[in-house]
Design a protein around this motif. Structure first.
Motif, PDB file in Angstrom:
ATOM      1  N   CYS A  12      26.498  -9.082  15.806  1.00  0.00           N
ATOM      2  CA  CYS A  12      25.088  -9.390  15.536  1.00  0.00           C
ATOM      3  C   CYS A  12      24.586  -8.741  14.250  1.00  0.00           C
ATOM      4  CB  CYS A  12      24.194  -8.998  16.706  1.00  0.00           C
ATOM      5  SG  CYS A  12      23.794  -7.238  16.761  1.00  0.00           S
ATOM      6  N   GLY A  13      25.391  -7.827  13.687  1.00  0.00           N
ATOM      7  CA  GLY A  13      24.973  -7.209  12.431  1.00  0.00           C
ATOM      8  C   GLY A  13      24.141  -5.952  12.628  1.00  0.00           C
ATOM      9  N   SER A  14      24.068  -5.472  13.869  1.00  0.00           N
ATOM     10  CA  SER A  14      23.254  -4.273  14.138  1.00  0.00           C
ATOM     11  C   SER A  14      23.876  -3.024  13.539  1.00  0.00           C
ATOM     12  CB  SER A  14      23.116  -4.075  15.649  1.00  0.00           C
ATOM     13  OG  SER A  14      24.395  -3.814  16.217  1.00  0.00           O
ATOM     14  N   GLY A  15      25.183  -3.074  13.290  1.00  0.00           N
ATOM     15  CA  GLY A  15      25.892  -1.884  12.823  1.00  0.00           C
ATOM     16  C   GLY A  15      26.390  -1.015  13.973  1.00  0.00           C
ATOM     17  N   ASP A  26      27.803 -10.673  26.026  1.00  0.00           N
ATOM     18  CA  ASP A  26      28.799 -11.731  25.826  1.00  0.00           C
ATOM     19  C   ASP A  26      29.495 -12.101  27.133  1.00  0.00           C
ATOM     20  OD1 ASP A  26      28.311 -12.129  23.193  1.00  0.00           O
ATOM     21  OD2 ASP A  26      30.081 -11.049  22.448  1.00  0.00           O
ATOM     22  N   SER A  27      29.796 -11.102  27.975  1.00  0.00           N
ATOM     23  CA  SER A  27      30.528 -11.454  29.199  1.00  0.00           C
ATOM     24  C   SER A  27      29.594 -12.180  30.171  1.00  0.00           C
ATOM     25  CB  SER A  27      31.226 -10.257  29.838  1.00  0.00           C
ATOM     26  OG  SER A  27      30.324  -9.219  30.017  1.00  0.00           O
ATOM     27  N   ARG A  42      25.960 -17.880  18.628  1.00  0.00           N
ATOM     28  CA  ARG A  42      25.579 -16.543  18.126  1.00  0.00           C
ATOM     29  C   ARG A  42      24.539 -16.587  17.019  1.00  0.00           C
ATOM     30  NH1 ARG A  42      31.453 -13.459  18.122  1.00  0.00           N
ATOM     31  NH2 ARG A  42      31.422 -13.015  20.379  1.00  0.00           N
ATOM     32  N   LYS A  43      24.576 -17.638  16.210  1.00  0.00           N
ATOM     33  CA  LYS A  43      23.653 -17.656  15.065  1.00  0.00           C
ATOM     34  C   LYS A  43      22.188 -17.729  15.502  1.00  0.00           C
ATOM     35  CE  LYS A  43      23.500 -22.585  13.889  1.00  0.00           C
ATOM     36  NZ  LYS A  43      24.546 -23.463  14.361  1.00  0.00           N
ATOM     37  N   GLY A 237      17.047 -12.231  22.304  1.00  0.00           N
ATOM     38  CA  GLY A 237      17.310 -12.399  20.881  1.00  0.00           C
ATOM     39  C   GLY A 237      17.008 -13.794  20.368  1.00  0.00           C
ATOM     40  N   MET A 238      16.754 -14.736  21.293  1.00  0.00           N
ATOM     41  CA  MET A 238      16.366 -16.091  20.867  1.00  0.00           C
ATOM     42  C   MET A 238      14.883 -16.118  20.542  1.00  0.00           C
ATOM     43  SD  MET A 238      18.226 -18.657  23.509  1.00  0.00           S
ATOM     44  CE  MET A 238      17.447 -20.185  23.018  1.00  0.00           C
TER      45      MET A 238
END
Ligand code: MF3
Ligand code: CO
Length: 290
Positions: A12-15, A26-27, A42-43, A237-238
């Motif tokens: 997700c780019g959170s680091g 994800d699971s 994911r996008k 996150g949506m």
């Protein structure tokens, strides 16, 4: 797809490490996917940094509509509303998203009475006592998008039109009550449709809401005549809009043949729409713009 290691950086780019970020997510998503649910790619999942930027964009978006709310009245033209939106938006260092969007000529949509959406501001359209109008503002700040709209009653409005505007507003709350992680967009769509029907109204089928944030219009497309348990799953996150168009009469619509944008009710009866932008969170939703 490459399976991420628990200690690799999250997709997700959170680091953060994957195990401390979207691993459990994800699971869970995979379980639903194998059960046949339509899950988001994911996008469509925004990370904390992106969410913060979308919130900032929405602050401007809200301020623009607040400004319109304070100044709108009988006797002004919709071109004046367009100018306010342009000036307030750019005053904050932001850009009106509609301007030049697929050739749209103005900075805001202004849709009066039987105009369902995508009305184009004009010097020649003067607001009259008794009109109902939707002002739909969309904002780009630092590359991030926000979108919301409100209805305004101009002076004394008939009881019939007032009720339409109120039911359209209430339909957003009825829809929101269904907005939660791991539910379906269809739960919300059906609730709104049922509520509109109970009140003797119809809901436009062909035009809906949309994902938003990194782009103006992202997936999913959001229907308000959908069925419970169908359509895309709502997951944390949506970010998307809720913007049902509620018609007093028929749900049938047509497009302006001359300008190629404005949508009208087929029977000439009024239509009302409010639009909000929401983010799905771990335990519910966050109202991003309104
Ligand atoms: N806010 C509207 C929507 O996405 C904007 C339509 S595109 C425009 O629902 F160019 F007409 F603004
Ligand atoms: Co929208």
């Amino acid at each position: 797809m490459h399976k991420l290691g628990r200690n690799e950086p999250c997709w997700c780019g959170s680091g953060k490490k994957y195990k401390a970020c979207h691993l459990a997510f994800d699971s869970k998503l995979e379980d639903y996917y194998f059960k046949g649910a339509l899950v988001p790619p994911r996008k469509l999942i925004k990370n904390a940094e992106q969410i913060e930027k979308i919130r900032k964009s929405a602050k401007v978006n809200i301020a623009v509509l607040d400004y319109v709310a304070e100044h709108i009245r009988a006797g002004i033209t919709t071109e004046e509303i367009n100018r306010w939106v342009y000036d307030v938006t750019t005053g904050f260092g932001a850009i009106p998203a509609p301007l030049n969007y697929e050739g749209f000529p103005k900075s805001v949509c202004t849709s009066i009475n039987d105009e369902v959406c995508h009305g184009i501001p004009s010097e020649n359209v003067v607001l009259q006592e008794g009109d109902i109008i939707n002002v739909d503002a969309s904002t780009i700040l630092d590359g991030y998008f926000s979108d919301s709209s409100r209805m305004f009653c101009i002076g004394q409005v008939s009881e019939e039109k007032k009720r339409l505007v109120e039911v359209a507003k209430k339909s957003i709350e009825v829809g929101l009550a269904q907005v939660k992680p791991w539910g379906f967009l269809g739960d919300m769509g059906q609730a709104i449709h049922d509520f509109a029907k109970e009140n003797g109204y119809s809901v436009v089928r062909e035009i809906g809401g949309h994902g938003i944030g990194l782009e103006f219009h992202e997936d999913p497309w959001v229907s308000y005549v959908s069925k419970r348990g169908t359509e895309m799953m709502m997951v944390p996150g949506m970010c998307f809009t809720i913007e049902p168009m509620i018609n007093m009469g028929t749900d049938e619509i047509f497009q302006d043949a001359d300008n190629g944008w404005t949508i009208y009710t087929a029977d000439g009866m009024p239509s009302a729409q409010w639009e909000i932008q929401v983010l799905i969170t771990e335990d519910g939703y966050e109202l991003i713009s309104y």
